[in-house]
Scaffold this motif. Structure first.
Motif, PDB file in Angstrom:
ATOM      1  N   LEU A 151      65.888 118.644  67.644  1.00 34.23           N
ATOM      2  CA  LEU A 151      66.707 119.587  66.869  1.00 34.23           C
ATOM      3  C   LEU A 151      67.297 120.723  67.726  1.00 34.23           C
ATOM      4  N   ALA A 176      70.589 110.139  73.028  1.00 34.16           N
ATOM      5  CA  ALA A 176      69.983 109.717  74.291  1.00 34.16           C
ATOM      6  C   ALA A 176      68.541 110.214  74.394  1.00 34.16           C
ATOM      7  N   LEU A 191      74.018 113.491  73.141  1.00 35.28           N
ATOM      8  CA  LEU A 191      72.884 113.831  73.999  1.00 35.28           C
ATOM      9  C   LEU A 191      71.576 113.709  73.214  1.00 35.28           C
ATOM     10  N   ILE A 243      62.422 116.866  64.907  1.00 35.27           N
ATOM     11  CA  ILE A 243      62.197 118.295  65.141  1.00 35.27           C
ATOM     12  C   ILE A 243      62.280 118.601  66.639  1.00 35.27           C
ATOM     13  N   THR A 259      56.253 117.211  74.721  1.00 36.87           N
ATOM     14  CA  THR A 259      56.295 116.156  73.717  1.00 36.87           C
ATOM     15  C   THR A 259      54.906 115.617  73.387  1.00 36.87           C
ATOM     16  N   MET A 316      73.416 122.529  60.787  1.00 34.94           N
ATOM     17  CA  MET A 316      73.401 123.669  59.857  1.00 34.94           C
ATOM     18  C   MET A 316      72.796 124.900  60.538  1.00 34.94           C
ATOM     19  N   THR A 317      71.787 124.677  61.383  1.00 34.68           N
ATOM     20  CA  THR A 317      71.198 125.787  62.137  1.00 34.68           C
ATOM     21  C   THR A 317      72.261 126.419  63.045  1.00 34.68           C
ATOM     22  N   VAL A 351      58.276 123.066  73.717  1.00 33.33           N
ATOM     23  CA  VAL A 351      56.986 122.458  73.383  1.00 33.33           C
ATOM     24  C   VAL A 351      56.915 121.069  74.019  1.00 33.33           C
ATOM     25  N   PRO A 389      71.714 116.765  60.736  1.00 33.66           N
ATOM     26  CA  PRO A 389      72.076 117.730  59.693  1.00 33.66           C
ATOM     27  C   PRO A 389      71.395 119.091  59.876  1.00 33.66           C
ATOM     28  N   VAL A 390      70.084 119.069  60.146  1.00 36.58           N
ATOM     29  CA  VAL A 390      69.372 120.351  60.250  1.00 36.58           C
ATOM     30  C   VAL A 390      69.860 121.132  61.480  1.00 36.58           C
ATOM     31  N   ALA A 424      63.139 131.821  69.513  1.00 38.34           N
ATOM     32  CA  ALA A 424      62.225 130.950  68.768  1.00 38.34           C
ATOM     33  C   ALA A 424      62.645 129.494  68.933  1.00 38.34           C
ATOM     34  N   LEU A 425      63.955 129.246  68.881  1.00 42.36           N
ATOM     35  CA  LEU A 425      64.449 127.879  69.088  1.00 42.36           C
ATOM     36  C   LEU A 425      64.148 127.408  70.509  1.00 42.36           C
ATOM     37  N   GLU A 426      64.220 128.345  71.463  1.00 40.73           N
ATOM     38  CA  GLU A 426      63.908 127.970  72.847  1.00 40.73           C
ATOM     39  C   GLU A 426      62.444 127.578  72.993  1.00 40.73           C
ATOM     40  N   VAL A 427      61.569 128.278  72.257  1.00 39.89           N
ATOM     41  CA  VAL A 427      60.156 127.899  72.282  1.00 39.89           C
ATOM     42  C   VAL A 427      59.995 126.496  71.717  1.00 39.89           C
ATOM     43  N   LEU A 428      60.702 126.227  70.598  1.00 39.24           N
ATOM     44  CA  LEU A 428      60.641 124.904  69.980  1.00 39.24           C
ATOM     45  C   LEU A 428      61.081 123.838  70.973  1.00 39.24           C
TER      46      LEU A 428
END
Lengths: 309, 307
Positions: B171, B225, B222, B168, B132, B103-104, B130, B99-100, B123-127
């Protein structure tokens, strides 16, 4: 593009709800929800960085970078993991870049739209969904067990080869995309003056595609040095108080190793708080390396887009 | 005195460039085959060791035992104990990520201005970048203590905290691939919906999302997986306690966490433990293979083409 505010009458299908006020309200709720969801990831990222810095920054010092890991948390440093990560990075780059770029050139310039290219494309799509720990099992069987006389078993060379296999698909895809973006006219012009395919690729196409390939490659390598699971599977050690020797190189390549993510995992999994603080400091170093690499890649991409236009 | 023709004066050595052309093509072709060799290598090494494993442990016990204690004196090999843990953590992660992430993706492609996109996407690419192991640290030492205040009976190692943070971590996979699919829906479809009097939300729900469905489903598969194969977060935050449960407050051991546990123990090659991790790896690989095939089938069956 404002919808017409029609008065409801019998002609309008009863299923059609023309209550605009309610629909617009719902529209606003939807946008707000979407916006909040977008923030979720960013807020967690900020919290994560804050938490790690709060725990780890006071622990960070020159001593931390120049000392070996120790059983006493207060003296533990990350010298051997940091050097191990650099070894892995260099080996992975030396193996994965020529092979990945070469394969990308073959698929895009020499064999485009052939059956082989299609099979490999599907195959790379499949590999993207294979968990990295499975690559670790492959490497355990092939590099550590079967190729033991060459790699020296659970060595830094085995680790580098494992990571190279892992990022190879990423580099191939990035190379293909960069090559595809080069205008076809350049190739045609080359053929028109009698050059071979390889000469066109080497002298005309590759120089234009180079920044794109470089960006994709840096991103792939930054993915490689954050990987933990496959290295644990092939048996990276967590306590190493020596550095692989550079001379002779064959001995260095075949020596046991550790790496930053491995050391961080080891410290996190210990119950003592002092080790967990050391883990936070290690994470800061790892993240600093990664963000530097990513920033370089993003900068190159933006620079490329600006010079193109 | 006869004139020398062009053809006589300019004689490039074609044979050399033809030879190097062939050599280059051969070498690069061999490089391209390495990706196929990787897949074959994965399948062969898993199959080889798994067959050896099943020579010592009957496949019936592998599938029906309700305990997983391969390192005990009286070993039991009930793979469903590990599968239940993987299932539990993955479901929690997907309840966050789908869902998140979706919606993003909708916000990024339908609502955000160019300016906002330029900041949000990196910013999403940084996320996504990170490692694991860092998420594992965060789940164990930041999220779990907070959750323990709210949820009584939450163990130090628990599936909930690991699952949430894994959500997260995956995501960005959902968000960026779904966004590509949504962004690719032609503008004319949206204009058509607006012309019929639909609001933006109605357009997205009834026109844009169905048109982008195949891409969205591919991104979700994906993500599944990734969740199933995720290793470090669940190893660090969900623990090493193999038990057949779907209670997210408890410590569990996923398939990947078991492989890590045995690998750290430095099991000698050819021992039964060594073969066990390949049998578990094979199970994991088969699950991702099935997911891949579903994805492939779905995308081919439901892809909308707009030219």
């Amino acid at each position: 593009m404002t919808p017409l505010n029609l008065k409801p009458d019998e002609q309008v299908d009863s299923y059609f709800d023309s209550n605009l006020a309610k629909r617009y309200w719902f529209d606003r709720v939807f946008v707000s929800t979407a916006f909040i969801c977008t923030l979720v990831g960013l807020v967690i990222l900020a919290l994560l960085l804050f938490d790690v810095c709060k725990d780890g920054l006071p622990r960070l010092s020159i001593d931390f970078l120049t000392h070996y890991p120790s059983r006493r948390a207060g003296q533990a440093g990350i010298l051997s993991p940091l050097v191990g990560t650099i070894w892995l990075l260099v080996i992975t780059a030396l193996v994965a870049i020529p092979i990945g770029v070469g394969a990308g050139i073959f698929l895009e310039e020499f064999a485009a739209s052939s059956l082989l290219a299609k099979v490999i494309e599907v195959n790379i799509g499949n590999l993207a969904a294979v968990p990295s720990i499975i690559y670790g099992l492959l490497a355990l069987h092939v590099f550590v067990r079967l190729m033991n006389p060459i790699t020296g078993g659970r060595s830094v060379l085995s680790g580098g080869l494992t990571l190279a296999l892992l990022v190879l698909p990423i580099i191939i895809v990035a190379t293909r995309e960069a090559l595809r973006a080069v205008p076809e006219g350049i190739r045609q012009a080359g053929y028109a003056i009698g050059t071979t395919r390889w000469q066109v690729v080497r002298d005309q196409v590759l120089p234009i595609a180079f920044p794109g390939i470089l960006t994709g490659t840096i991103l792939a390598l930054s993915r490689a040095i954050g990987e933990t699971a496959p290295l644990i599977t092939i048996g990276a050690l967590t306590f190493i108080a020596f550095l692989p020797p550079l001379v002779p190189l064959t001995e260095g390549l075949r020596s046991p190793f550790t790496a930053l993510p491995i050391q961080i995992y080891n410290w996190v999994s210990r119950p003592q708080e002092a080790f967990q603080i050391a883990a936070a400091a290690g994470i800061i170093v790892l993240m600093a390396v990664l963000i530097t690499m990513n920033a370089t890649a993003v900068y190159l991409r933006n620079w490329l887009q600006r010079t193109r236009n | 005195m006869s004139k020398v023709g062009h053809s006589e004066r300019w004689k490039p050595k074609r044979s050399l460039s033809r030879w190097s052309e062939r050599a280059i093509k051969f070498i690069f072709g061999a490089f391209a085959l390495i990706s196929i060799a990787t897949t074959l290598g994965i399948i062969l090494s898993l199959v080889f060791e798994t067959i050896e494993f099943f020579q010592e442990v009957p496949i019936g016990r592998f599938l029906t035992d309700t305990e997983w204690t391969p390192l005990f004196a009286n070993p039991k090999y009930g793979i469903f104990v590990l599968i239940s843990a993987t299932f539990l953590t993955s479901v929690i992660a997907l309840l966050v990520a789908i869902p998140v992430g979706l919606m993003t993706a909708i916000y990024l492609s339908e609502h955000a201005s160019q300016q906002t996109r330029r900041y949000l996407k990196p910013a999403l690419e940084v996320l996504a970048g990170v490692p694991t192991v860092v998420y594992g640290y965060f789940a164990l030492l930041f999220v779990t203590p907070i959750l323990q205040i709210v949820i009584p009976g939450l163990e130090v190692f628990n599936a909930l905290s690991a699952g949430l943070i894994m959500g997260i971590a995956i995501l960005p996979t959902v968000a960026s691939l779904s966004e590509d699919a949504i962004y690719a829906v032609p503008q004319s479809l949206r204009q058509g919906a607006y012309a019929l009097g639909a609001t933006k939300q109605e357009t997205i729900q009834n026109v844009v999302l169905p048109a982008a469905l195949s891409g969205i489903v591919a991104s979700v598969i994906l993500a599944i997986a990734r969740a199933v194969g995720e290793t470090m977060i669940v190893t660090i935050a969900a623990g090493q306690n193999p038990r057949l449960t779907l209670d997210p407050r408890l410590s569990v051991q996923t398939m990947t966490a078991f492989i890590v546990q045995v690998s750290l123990g430095d099991a000698p090659t050819a021992s039964l433990e060594y073969k066990t991790i390949f049998a578990v790896g094979m199970t994991l690989f088969l699950i991702t293979l099935i997911l891949n095939m579903v994805s492939f089938w779905f995308v081919n069956r439901f892809r909308e083409k707009y030219d």
